[in-house]
Write a protein that holds these residues in place. Structure first.
Motif, PDB file in Angstrom:
ATOM      1  N   PRO A  55       0.845  -1.202   0.000  1.00  0.00           N
ATOM      2  CA  PRO A  55       0.000   0.000   0.000  1.00  0.00           C
ATOM      3  C   PRO A  55       0.877   1.248   0.000  1.00  0.00           C
ATOM      4  O   PRO A  55       1.909   1.303   0.660  1.00  0.00           O
ATOM      5  CB  PRO A  55      -0.806  -0.117   1.295  1.00  0.00           C
ATOM      6  N   THR A  56       0.450   2.201  -0.758  1.00  0.00           N
ATOM      7  CA  THR A  56       1.190   3.457  -0.805  1.00  0.00           C
ATOM      8  C   THR A  56       0.612   4.409   0.219  1.00  0.00           C
ATOM      9  O   THR A  56      -0.605   4.524   0.383  1.00  0.00           O
ATOM     10  CB  THR A  56       1.092   4.088  -2.198  1.00  0.00           C
ATOM     11  N   VAL A  57       1.493   5.057   0.916  1.00  0.00           N
ATOM     12  CA  VAL A  57       1.067   6.014   1.935  1.00  0.00           C
ATOM     13  C   VAL A  57       1.416   7.401   1.406  1.00  0.00           C
ATOM     14  O   VAL A  57       2.570   7.706   1.164  1.00  0.00           O
ATOM     15  CB  VAL A  57       1.786   5.752   3.267  1.00  0.00           C
ATOM     16  N   SER A  58       0.388   8.200   1.194  1.00  0.00           N
ATOM     17  CA  SER A  58       0.645   9.553   0.733  1.00  0.00           C
ATOM     18  C   SER A  58       0.748  10.462   1.952  1.00  0.00           C
ATOM     19  O   SER A  58      -0.050  10.365   2.884  1.00  0.00           O
ATOM     20  CB  SER A  58      -0.471  10.028  -0.196  1.00  0.00           C
ATOM     21  N   PRO A  59       1.749  11.304   1.970  1.00  0.00           N
ATOM     22  CA  PRO A  59       1.886  12.194   3.124  1.00  0.00           C
ATOM     23  C   PRO A  59       0.726  13.179   3.183  1.00  0.00           C
ATOM     24  O   PRO A  59       0.239  13.646   2.162  1.00  0.00           O
ATOM     25  CB  PRO A  59       3.206  12.910   2.861  1.00  0.00           C
TER      26      PRO A  59
END
Length: 84
Positions: A55-59
């Motif tokens: 999963p990509t975590v966007s700031p």
């Protein structure tokens, strides 16, 4: 127009033509700045069918700092000739 005016106009036109020729030669002789080549990304192996994408975590966006309110002022600049 008299002969002196025609001589002046002719000299001005010849001067402008000579200036344009000189300027174009000066511009052509200058080296062009080197363009930065974008590096080619390294080839990555294709993802396998069994790989689970992480999963990509966007700031989260950080809020902008609040600008303190200030009182608007009007100033007049004057000298002997003008007033702004």
């Amino acid at each position: 127009m008299d002969r002196t005016a025609w001589i002046a106009i002719t000299l001005c036109v010849l001067g402008l033509v000579a200036w344009e020729i000189w300027a174009s030669r000066q511009h052509a002789s200058q080296p062009q700045p080197a363009r930065a080549n974008s590096p080619v990304p390294a080839a990555t192996p294709p993802p396998s069918a069994t790989a689970v994408p992480e999963p990509t975590v966007s700031p989260s966006p950080t809020p902008l700092p609040q600008v303190p309110a200030f009182a608007e002022q009007t100033e007049t600049l004057r000298n002997g000739d003008m007033e702004l």
